[in-house]
Design an enzyme around this catalytic site. Structure first.
Site, PDB file in Angstrom:
ATOM      1  N   HIS A 148       0.837  -1.205   0.000  1.00  8.43           N
ATOM      2  CA  HIS A 148       0.000   0.000   0.000  1.00  8.43           C
ATOM      3  C   HIS A 148       0.874   1.258   0.000  1.00  8.43           C
ATOM      4  O   HIS A 148       0.732   2.129  -0.862  1.00  8.43           O
ATOM      5  CB  HIS A 148      -0.920  -0.009   1.226  1.00  8.43           C
ATOM      6  CG  HIS A 148      -1.829   1.183   1.305  1.00  8.43           C
ATOM      7  ND1 HIS A 148      -3.130   1.148   0.867  1.00  8.43           N
ATOM      8  CD2 HIS A 148      -1.619   2.445   1.751  1.00  8.43           C
ATOM      9  CE1 HIS A 148      -3.682   2.344   1.041  1.00  8.43           C
ATOM     10  NE2 HIS A 148      -2.792   3.157   1.586  1.00  8.43           N
ATOM     11  N   GLU A 149       1.787   1.329   0.959  1.00  8.53           N
ATOM     12  CA  GLU A 149       2.634   2.528   1.059  1.00  8.53           C
ATOM     13  C   GLU A 149       3.572   2.627  -0.148  1.00  8.53           C
ATOM     14  O   GLU A 149       3.858   3.732  -0.624  1.00  8.53           O
ATOM     15  CB  GLU A 149       3.413   2.540   2.372  1.00  8.53           C
ATOM     16  CG  GLU A 149       2.539   2.550   3.646  1.00  8.53           C
ATOM     17  CD  GLU A 149       1.484   3.645   3.680  1.00  8.53           C
ATOM     18  OE1 GLU A 149       1.690   4.713   3.064  1.00  8.53           O
ATOM     19  OE2 GLU A 149       0.427   3.446   4.313  1.00  8.53           O
ATOM     20  N   HIS A 194       1.800   4.395  -2.917  1.00  4.96           N
ATOM     21  CA  HIS A 194       1.884   5.854  -2.774  1.00  4.96           C
ATOM     22  C   HIS A 194       3.250   6.355  -3.235  1.00  4.96           C
ATOM     23  O   HIS A 194       3.369   7.385  -3.901  1.00  4.96           O
ATOM     24  CB  HIS A 194       1.708   6.257  -1.303  1.00  4.96           C
ATOM     25  CG  HIS A 194       0.291   6.206  -0.806  1.00  4.96           C
ATOM     26  ND1 HIS A 194      -0.719   6.949  -1.367  1.00  4.96           N
ATOM     27  CD2 HIS A 194      -0.283   5.520   0.219  1.00  4.96           C
ATOM     28  CE1 HIS A 194      -1.851   6.718  -0.710  1.00  4.96           C
ATOM     29  NE2 HIS A 194      -1.616   5.845   0.254  1.00  4.96           N
ATOM     30  N   GLU A 231      -4.744   7.575  -3.365  1.00  4.80           N
ATOM     31  CA  GLU A 231      -5.259   6.318  -2.814  1.00  4.80           C
ATOM     32  C   GLU A 231      -5.560   5.328  -3.937  1.00  4.80           C
ATOM     33  O   GLU A 231      -5.474   4.122  -3.740  1.00  4.80           O
ATOM     34  CB  GLU A 231      -6.494   6.609  -1.959  1.00  4.80           C
ATOM     35  CG  GLU A 231      -6.693   5.675  -0.809  1.00  4.80           C
ATOM     36  CD  GLU A 231      -5.520   5.614   0.163  1.00  4.80           C
ATOM     37  OE1 GLU A 231      -5.311   4.526   0.735  1.00  4.80           O
ATOM     38  OE2 GLU A 231      -4.801   6.627   0.358  1.00  4.80           O
TER      39      GLU A 231
HETATM   40 ZN    ZN Z   1      -3.033   5.258   1.682  1.00  2.00          ZN
END
Ligand code: ZN
Length: 501
Positions: A264-265, A268, A294
């Protein structure tokens, strides 16, 4: 004119330096700082943010932007120069409406509130955070009121994170999505639950961290321009385009936390690392919106990281790292376990289908708090009531209820949650177009290669940074507006097959 643009850029870079320094102080606070540093650190960050705000709202910037107007109009909308002037003006016009003293007051309050929350949450002590939350609500309302003429008091706050979005638009979009999701959750949870016990064995931290790093390296995260450290509440941060960091946390009794958190990170960070270098130090060196950001974290975490194709490559490697735990577990069992759908309490641990229901509950509560239709005192019970109604489950304590997310305890109430669901919707829209353009993406993934997908994302999204709005990006990529259909279709197909519906 070129001289004036240069002058503007020089000033913008100085302001960005202050933001970069504040971000580094925050990163340190969230990773290595001893607890004794907390109160001074809050003040230090507030000072830097105030200086940055003062510099940015200096009338000299306003004058330069005015003088550059004819130059901007002589350039094409898509040019980097015109975009820099246009985007800076948009941000400037917002920033001058907020007095510097207010920004500082909010920043000091947010740090204090965050510190109280970090202790109050494990102690399940809502009474301790209540006065802070009340003040946050008052300050959030004041902030919105610096932008008179709004349709809904949340609109200015939403606009900070997701430019161009409004409470009314989001309400109807979310209502439409909820109508699709609620019956889907009903149908899926009526089936025998997937067995996820294979994920809840003991997995030593060291190996978990190493495996996560191997995955994100393969996804394309550049360790020459980033690093990963441990933190209680993971986030991505950037000090420059050459230093984009991510953070993670590990649970030795649950493989999911670190594994999917890292993806997830990294999602980003891939976005930020892919921004055009020419934008360095300017407002263009940023993501397009909370929603678009997101869309990328969720794309890499879910559309890629929870897919069968992905694990066709990585599962044997994971088994090699944890032979005692996983040798006897088949790929299919593992795939079902990581995609288990269940009514649960914690947003960040929720599956893809129920996740948005968690988000929409928070979004609705934010609106009611700001409208004055819900008091802070009644919030914990309203939270439980909403969970019972929408998810069919509620937490008895506030630790896993209203206090579970840091957002309201470290920033505004309002504008903080819509981006997650917008991201899921946009991510599916973007991914659909990418797969249509390059069907080979799935075959590459089965071989542990992600280059075609990453390049497509860079080309179509990442390189543009903050140049285009979210709506412009969606239009450019999909040829139309934001639509929930690709997302609903994706969920229906994936989970329909998984649960044999
Ligand atoms: Zn996030």
């Amino acid at each position: 004119m070129e001289n004036k643009l240069k002058k503007l850029k020089t000033r913008l870079i100085e302001i960005d330096d202050l933001h970069g320094a504040a971000a580094l102080l925050y990163w340190d606070q969230a990773t290595y700082m001893p607890p004794g540093g907390a109160s001074a650190r809050g003040r230090q960050m507030a000072t830097l943010e105030r200086l940055a705000h003062e510099k940015f709202t200096d009338p000299v910037i306003g004058n330069l932007l005015e003088e550059l107007r004819p130059y901007e109009e002589s350039l094409s909308y898509d040019s980097n120069e015109a975009s820099l002037i246009r985007v800076t003006r948009r941000e400037y016009e917002k920033a001058v409406k907020v007095p510097p003293a207010f920004t500082e007051k909010f920043s000091v309050h947010s740090s204090a509130s965050y510190e109280v929350w970090t202790n109050a949450r494990p102690a399940n002590d809502f009474a301790a955070v209540r006065p802070y939350l009340q003040k946050t609500l008052d300050l959030s309302r004041q902030l919105a009121d610096f932008f008179p003429g709004y349709e809904h008091i949340a609109d200015p706050l939403i606009d900070f994170a997701d430019y161009g979005m409004k409470a009314s638009t989001l309400r109807s979009l979310f209502d439409e999505l909820r109508k699709q999701l609620v019956p889907m959750v009903e149908a899926l949870t009526a089936q025998p639950a997937a067995d996820d016990s294979c994920l809840r064995q003991t997995f030593p931290e060291k190996q978990q961290l190493a495996f996560g790093l191997e995955i994100i390296k393969r996804l394309g995260y550049d360790f020459q321009r980033g690093r990963q450290d441990k933190t209680p509440h993971p986030f991505m941060t950037k000090f420059s385009l050459g230093d984009v960091r991510i953070t993670t946390r590990v649970q030795e009794n649950d493989l999911r936390e670190a594994l999917f958190g890292a993806m997830h990170e990294a999602g980003h960070a891939l976005y930020e690392q892919g921004i055009c270098e020419e934008f360095e130090g300017t407002p263009l060196a940023d993501g397009a919106s909370a929603g678009v950001h997101e869309s990328q974290s969720r794309l890499w975490e879910n559309l890629v990281g929870r897919s069968r194709a992905f694990w066709q490559f990585f599962y044997t490697k994971l088994q090699d790292v944890f032979p005692d735990q996983l040798k006897a577990v088949s790929l299919e069992t593992f795939y079902r376990a990581i995609n288990k759908v269940e009514r649960s309490l914690i947003r960040t641990a929720a599956d893809e289908v129920t996740y948005n229901l968690h988000v929409m509950i928070r979004f609705g509560l934010e609106l009611e708090l700001l409208e004055g239709n819900l008091t802070v005192a009644d919030l914990p019970d309203a939270w439980r009531e909403r969970y019972r109604r929408n998810l069919g489950i509620a937490s008895e304590n506030d630790r896993d209820g209203v206090m579970q997310d840091m957002h309201w305890f470290s920033s505004t109430i309002g504008g903080k949650f819509q981006g997650y669901t917008l991201g899921n919707i946009m991510g599916a829209q973007f991914y659909e177009v990418a797969l249509r353009a390059h069907p080979e993406i799935l075959d590459e993934m089965k071989g542990g290669q992600f280059g075609t997908l990453l390049n497509w994302l860079k080309e179509n999204i990442y390189q543009h940074g903050y140049k285009y709005t979210a709506a412009e990006l969606v239009e450019r990529i999909t040829g139309g507006p934001l639509r929930i259909e690709p997302y609903v279709h994706y969920l229906g197909k994936k989970f329909g097959e998984l649960y044999r519906l």
